[in-house]
Each structure stands twice: as C-alpha cells, then as structure tokens.
Scaffold this active site. Structure first.
Site, short mmCIF file in Angstrom:
data_model
loop_
_atom_site.label_atom_id
_atom_site.label_comp_id
_atom_site.label_asym_id
_atom_site.label_seq_id
_atom_site.Cartn_x
_atom_site.Cartn_y
_atom_site.Cartn_z
N SER A 86 0.84 -1.18 0.00
CA SER A 86 0.00 0.00 0.00
C SER A 86 0.89 1.25 0.00
CB SER A 86 -0.94 -0.04 1.20
OG SER A 86 -1.99 0.85 1.05
N ASP A 117 -8.47 -5.69 -5.65
CA ASP A 117 -8.11 -4.58 -4.77
C ASP A 117 -8.46 -3.27 -5.46
OD1 ASP A 117 -6.93 -2.77 -3.05
OD2 ASP A 117 -4.88 -3.26 -3.63
N HIS A 161 -5.82 -6.57 -1.33
CA HIS A 161 -4.81 -5.59 -0.94
C HIS A 161 -3.58 -6.26 -0.33
CE1 HIS A 161 -3.90 -1.39 -0.66
NE2 HIS A 161 -3.82 -1.36 0.65
#
Length: 494
Positions: A178, A429, A454
C-alpha cells in the site's frame, strides 16, 4: 455526498465532502475504529524492538533541524549471518507492529535467504513521534511529516545498521504494501546505492495528477460486488435512496438509530452512510482468499459472503435492511457486538498523521460515477483546498508527487533509468487500478492476479492459499533470488 463523509486509508484525502483516503489500506472511518476489539490486540512478534536516534530534518541545516527523535524499528536476526541479505519493510501510516503482524511473507522466506528482517516505523506514526503525541497537530511541527523525510530516515537507519553490524556489503531488499509499497518503489528509485531491489505490493503510485480515471477506485469496488452477485450490486446501489428517504422524515434519526442498532442516538444521517460505505470499501480491499484479521476478522472471500447474505433476503425486502445485514458481516463477524458505536471514533492504529499528508503532498483525487454502486459525486479540488486551509493553514501541492517521484509516462521514463522493482497487484483490490499493471522492462515487472486483494502476497502463507497466490509468491522469490545472486556475483568481480 455529504460534506461530513470521511472515506479511505495506505493513501489519500479527497474532498467533495471531507473524505480521507489512505492506501495503507484503511479508511479513516468509523469502520476501522468500530473493530478495535478485534484488531487492537497485539500478538507477540518474533522481533526485538529498538529505537534509532533520527534527525528531525534531513534537508536543511538550521539549528532546529538537528533535533533528535527516536524512531522505532523491529529486527529479527534468527536466520542471518554476517554478509547475508537484509530485508527491510518501509513502514506505512501506522503502528509498525500492525504491519509486521500482517507481513508474514518476509518471515516465511527469511530462512531460505538467511536474511535479517527489519521493519522501520514511519515518522509521526506509532511510537515514532518527533514532538510527542500531543504536540504534532500544528503545521509548524507536522511540516516535518513527508514521504521524502521518511525515505531519508530509512536510508540513514539502514546505513547505520549495516555499519554497526560490520556488514556493509550486505545487499538490501525493501518490501512494502500500500503506502509502504509506494515508499519501497520510490526508495529504490531515490536510493539505488542503498537497496538492490524493491517489492512494491498494491502500490498505487499512479493515483496522482489524473493519471488514472478519477472513478477507478469506486468502479473497482463496484465490479467486485457485481462479479459476486448482480442482485447484490443492485440492492446496495438502491439502498442509498432508502437511506435518504428515512433521513428526511421528521423522526428520521431515531428511526435510523433503531435500524442500525446504534449504541447511542445518531446526530447525523451521514454517519450511517459512512458506516455502510466503510464496510463495503474495506471488505473489497481485504477480499482475501482465506480468513484474515487485518482490518477486521473476516471469512475467506468476504465480498461473496456479504452478497450471499443479501441474496438470501426474500424479494421485496428493504434494500437498506439488506445493506445493513451485509455490512454487519464486516463489523460483527464474531457476533459479539450487541450494538454499533457508529459515531464514537478512536484511532487505535495511530493513523491520524495521514490527514496532514493527504492535505499536502499525497493528493489523490477521486470521484464516483453513476455506474458505481455508491452515491455519485464529482471531485471538487477547490473544496478540498479550502478544507485543508481551514484545518491546517496550508495549501495542497497536487503535482508534487509526480514531480518528485515521477508517474507521467512511467513506462517510457522508468525504462530508461529504473531497475529491479516488482509491482504486484490483485485486481480485486480497489487500489490496483492506480498501480503499475504491465511490465516496464526486463527488471521492472508487474505481477498481476485476477483475484488478489490488498497486498495479499505479503501475508503469511497458509495451507489453504489458492494456487494463483502460491505462484505469485514463487515468482517474487525467484526474482529476488536473482537480484541477490547477481549482486554477489558482481561483488566478487569487483
């Protein structure tokens, strides 16, 4: 969309409203906070906790720049031998223990590579507070919170660590998911003399400057639900009208409080909208193939499980009742919650600094189209800018990230000077559509899976992992192995 709506984390702050997003993977919504009982408990990690004396400002030489704060990092040397590789996780916008707990891939492969593991906490998050937890709210102190300062922190800490270990020839590979994945990729580009390669998982480095369509985030979530069940998608899409209709009634708030089983009476109709949206957004993000407890305890493929709940309702049922039942899977999968604290917010993972980053450099504009399952809205940069000025007294710099790190015509640019980066993404995601999805060169590769969520590849392996996830990790291991073998070969030739 209401001006009170808070929206998603590892990356951003958009206002149409007052929406906060961060790609770390967590909305700054009541949704994250509601699950503190499940996610706050910290399992004992196989790491030693250390603190590194770090300069406040790496880019000026004023007296205050030499102020020292203590940056937290975690280290595990169980499998390492001097001269062996060092695997470093570039910390996200939160408590580093949280990310270490959910990044088991590094621990899984450490024995094979005989690697030293290091997880470095990002400044102004977790325990790494230059001015303490109470004194970092002003722009005068928050001005030292930026991705550039964080990358410099990592570079200085890694160099010092290698010197102290008398192992300066050890190759360093950085990992991140991320926002941490963005930092890993940028660290490789900015500090190629310190790291030989980067695994950037679910890193939406193209979510800036209108490089990707502004609707891509919510479009991806909507597609996840539509793929699970068209009926489920339509029911959720229709539920917002019912919510608005109840809200306009004379006793609308008490009725919503009862319908949503709130622990206390609601003060705003938009709290329920935020609560519902948070559940659907986060569930799409963590739509892992197996049961997990990253954002909240959830079963495998929770989007499908949500839609099964919706599809079991008889025809003619209230769309809002269906949506509430589906959202309850996210907030109350354990069944232990007797009521929901929709308006009582806490910050259990120390994410508050993201709002500053989103108001300054991490400007990731979004909008929501009529085709999505969410209430539509257009990106309003002027409202966003005014909100940031009101909150912090600073103007956003919407073009700074692409100026500092690139992003425009990334295939052409990185092909000329970049190398040794893995961009991994799972197309379920919502952040994936802002990621690098095609190979740029022979050494800057995109590993894309149809079902991945994710940074699923960074999670610890389980016996129930699907074959596509196992194969993605095998490819990552093979690439990292080549980086390291090439490095040692070159070292011998020198």
């Amino acid at each position: 969309m209401s001006s009170s709506l808070l929206c998603l984390v590892f990356l951003f702050f958009t206002i149409v409203a007052e929406a906060t997003y961060s790609p770390g993977g967590f909305h700054h919504l009541s949704s994250l906070r509601q699950n503190k009982k499940a996610s706050k408990s910290k399992p004992k990690l196989p790491f030693e906790t250390r603190y590194f004396p770090q300069n406040l400002d790496h880019f000026s030489f004023t007296p205050e720049s030499y102020k020292v704060f203590y940056q937290k990092y975690l280290i595990n040397n169980r499998f390492w031998r001097k001269g062996g590789p060092i695997f470093v996780y570039t910390g996200n916008e939160g408590d580093i223990d949280w990310f270490a707990t959910n990044t088991g891939f590094m621990s899984d492969i450490a024995p094979k590579f005989r690697a030293l593991l290091v997880f470095i906490e990002h400044r102004f998050y977790g325990e790494s507070m230059p001015f303490g937890k109470k004194l970092h709210k002003s722009p005068e102190t928050l001005g030292y919170l930026s991705s550039q300062q964080a990358l410099a922190d990592y570079a200085i800490l890694i160099r010092s660590l290698k010197q102290n270990l008398s192992s300066e020839a050890s190759p360093v590979v950085v990992f991140g998911g991320s926002y941490g994945g963005m930092l890993a990729a940028w660290f490789r580009l900015k500090y190629p003399h310190i790291t030989i390669g980067a695994l950037a998982s679910s890193a939406p480095i193209l979510h800036f400057d209108n490089i990707v369509p502004l609707t891509s985030f919510y479009d991806a979530i909507s597609q996840d639900f539509k793929d699970a069940s068209v009926n489920c998608f339509n029911v959720i899409k229709r539920s917002w009208e019912e919510l608005d209709a109840i809200s306009t009634k004379k006793n609308g708030l008490p009725e919503l409080s009862k319908k949503f089983r709130t622990c206390k009476g609601l003060h705003s109709q938009y709290s329920t909208r935020d609560w519902l949206m948070g559940a659907f957004v986060y569930t799409a993000m963590v739509n892992y193939a197996t049961a997990a407890n990253f954002m909240a305890p959830l079963p495998g493929y929770p989007v499908e499980e949500m839609c099964k709940i919706v599809d079991k309702f008889p025809r003619g049922s209230s769309n809002l009742d269906c949506a509430f039942a589906a959202a309850s899977l996210y907030y109350n999968y354990s069944g232990s919650e007797k009521c929901f604290k929709i308006e009582q917010q806490t910050d259990d993972h120390g994410l508050d600094g993201w709002q500053w980053q989103a108001c300054t450099e991490m400007v990731m504009p979004m909008s929501c189209s009529n085709q999505s399952m969410f209430p539509p809205y257009d990106n309003d940069y002027e409202a966003f800018k005014e909100n940031c000025m009101s909150r912090y007294g600073v103007k956003p710099r919407p073009h700074w990230i692409t100026t500092e790190f690139g992003g425009m015509k990334i295939e052409t640019v990185l092909k000329r000077f970049g190398s040794n980066i893995i961009f991994s993404n799972g197309m379920q995601d919502p952040w994936s559509r802002g990621g690098v999805l095609k190979n740029i060169s022979s050494s800057i590769v995109a590993l894309v899976t149809k079902k991945g969520a994710h940074h699923a590849d960074l999670r610890a392996a389980t016996k129930d992992d699907p074959e596509w996830l196992k194969e993605q990790r095998r490819q990552e291991i093979a690439i990292i192995e080549k980086w390291i073998s090439d490095y040692y070969r070159d070292l011998k030739e020198d």
